[in-house]
Design an enzyme around this catalytic site. Structure first.
Site, PDB file in Angstrom:
ATOM      1  N   LYS A  54       0.840  -1.208   0.000  1.00  0.00           N
ATOM      2  CA  LYS A  54       0.000   0.000   0.000  1.00  0.00           C
ATOM      3  C   LYS A  54       0.874   1.257   0.000  1.00  0.00           C
ATOM      4  CE  LYS A  54      -3.751  -2.427   2.309  1.00  0.00           C
ATOM      5  NZ  LYS A  54      -4.402  -2.786   3.573  1.00  0.00           N
ATOM      6  N   GLN A  98      -4.285  -1.394   9.785  1.00  0.00           N
ATOM      7  CA  GLN A  98      -4.134  -2.710   9.153  1.00  0.00           C
ATOM      8  C   GLN A  98      -4.722  -3.794  10.060  1.00  0.00           C
ATOM      9  OE1 GLN A  98      -3.050  -3.325   5.985  1.00  0.00           O
ATOM     10  NE2 GLN A  98      -3.702  -5.426   6.374  1.00  0.00           N
ATOM     11  N   ASP A 121     -10.854   3.397   4.418  1.00  0.00           N
ATOM     12  CA  ASP A 121     -11.202   1.983   4.228  1.00  0.00           C
ATOM     13  C   ASP A 121     -12.714   1.785   4.296  1.00  0.00           C
ATOM     14  OD1 ASP A 121      -9.230   0.189   3.562  1.00  0.00           O
ATOM     15  OD2 ASP A 121      -8.480  -0.023   5.625  1.00  0.00           O
TER      16      ASP A 121
END
Ligand code: NAP
Length: 302
Positions: A54, A98, A121
């Site tokens: 990422k 994460q 997200d």
């Protein structure tokens, strides 16, 4: 029939180039790049490699990323501090925690501590709720990528029977909502492990999405001729012929279903690459919205 392959790699390259152009325009206008804050707790090798991928994609797109690395032992307070710091940081437009956290029981609280306007997200309940209501929101990256793929591949969704196998928060559930929203207008069935006769549902699907995380979930005789099949599954199947000892397989019997479907995503190279591309898009969008709000052009809304 031999199915058309829906090439996620090519689409992801297109989306990443768009994100890079948007990031460059933002930087030129505001004198700084869009910024993504990444919280990584613990040393799980898979999580480490996802975060590295990422961050690399961000760098290539002209998005600045800042990593907050915490030990696996970091408890609730350290994690909440890290989120609070990124919430307050002016140059940080998007935040990514994460998952899984070393202590998964903390995940809900940590996600809810995030500023929803930075939740790129799309996991914060405020964003999930807004998605369900059809309001502007950050949409989780994998379902967002699938919707983009269907749109750009010219797959009609209006009036289509869509069957989504899987109801997770990050894939199945949000995707089923997106497909049924006004504008997409599919008629959606959501299947899960308690579904009585999975094949009876999947055989009705014009658009079949497999997000179960089990290889072999969808066999050729479960697919309607001419259906569009999206395989979200990424499964490690032991394979002694490979140097790493396994191969990646989706949830769909690719060879068998390719002979029945009109279009299909491969694994790897289908849905997978879209997720990071949509994260870049969401981060640039977050930066734009925050600047617009700071300039008094409206509330900071996801
Ligand atoms: P998850 O949280 O484990 O959810 C799986 C869902 O599938 C659950 O709702 C489960 O039902 C359902 N399910 C499992 N086996 C089934 C079966 N035999 N029949 C019907 N339903 C079944 O998984 P996830 O996070 O959504 O991920 C799904 C897959 O997509 C995984 O392989 C994951 O690696 C992959 N994935 C890929 C990407 C990407 O490519 N970028 C991103 C995210 C996930 P219950 O609710 O009843 O348990």
């Amino acid at each position: 029939m031999t199915a058309r392959i829906l090439d996620g790699k090519a689409l992801a390259a297109e989306l990443r180039a768009e994100a890079a152009a948007e990031a460059a325009a933002f930087s030129a206008e505001h004198g700084r790049a869009p910024g993504l804050g990444v919280i990584l707790a613990g040393d799980d090798p898979a999580s480490r490699s996802y975060v590295t991928a990422k961050e690399k994609a961000c760098a290539e797109a002209g998005i600045r990323s800042r990593e907050v690395l915490l030990p696996a032992s970091a408890g609730r307070a350290r994690l909440l501090d890290a989120v609070a710091e990124l919430n307050a940081a002016d140059g940080i437009d998007g935040i990514l925690v994460q998952l899984p956290l070393p202590d998964p029981s903390l995940e809900d609280e940590i996600i809810e501590a995030m500023d929803p306007a930075k939740d790129v997200d799309g996991f914060h309940p405020a964003n999930a709720g807004r998605v369900a209501l059809g309001l502007p929101a950050f949409v989780p990256c994998t379902p967002a990528g699938i919707m983009e793929m269907l749109r750009r591949a010219g797959v009609p969704t209006a009036g289509a029977e869509a069957v989504v196998v899987g109801r997770s928060r990050i894939v199945g559930r949000p995707l089923s909502i997106l497909l049924s929203r006004k504008g997409a207008d599919a008629t959606v069935t959501v299947c899960h492990t308690r579904t009585r006769d999975l094949a009876a549902h999947t055989r009705r699907a014009d658009i079949l999405v497999a997000a179960a995380g089990r290889p072999g979930t969808i066999a050729a005789d479960m697919v309607k001729p001419g259906a569009v099949v999206i395989d979200v599954g990424v499964n490690r199947v032991p394979d002694a012929t490979r140097a790493r000892g396994y191969r990646l397989e989706g949830d769909v019997d690719f060879a068998g279903v390719s002979a029945v479907a009109s279009a299909i995503t491969p694994v790897p190279g289908g849905v997978g690459p879209l997720t990071i591309a949509m994260l870049l898009k969401n981060t640039v969008e977050a930066a734009r919205r925050r600047r617009a709000a700071a300039a008094g052009k409206g509330a900071v809304r996801p």
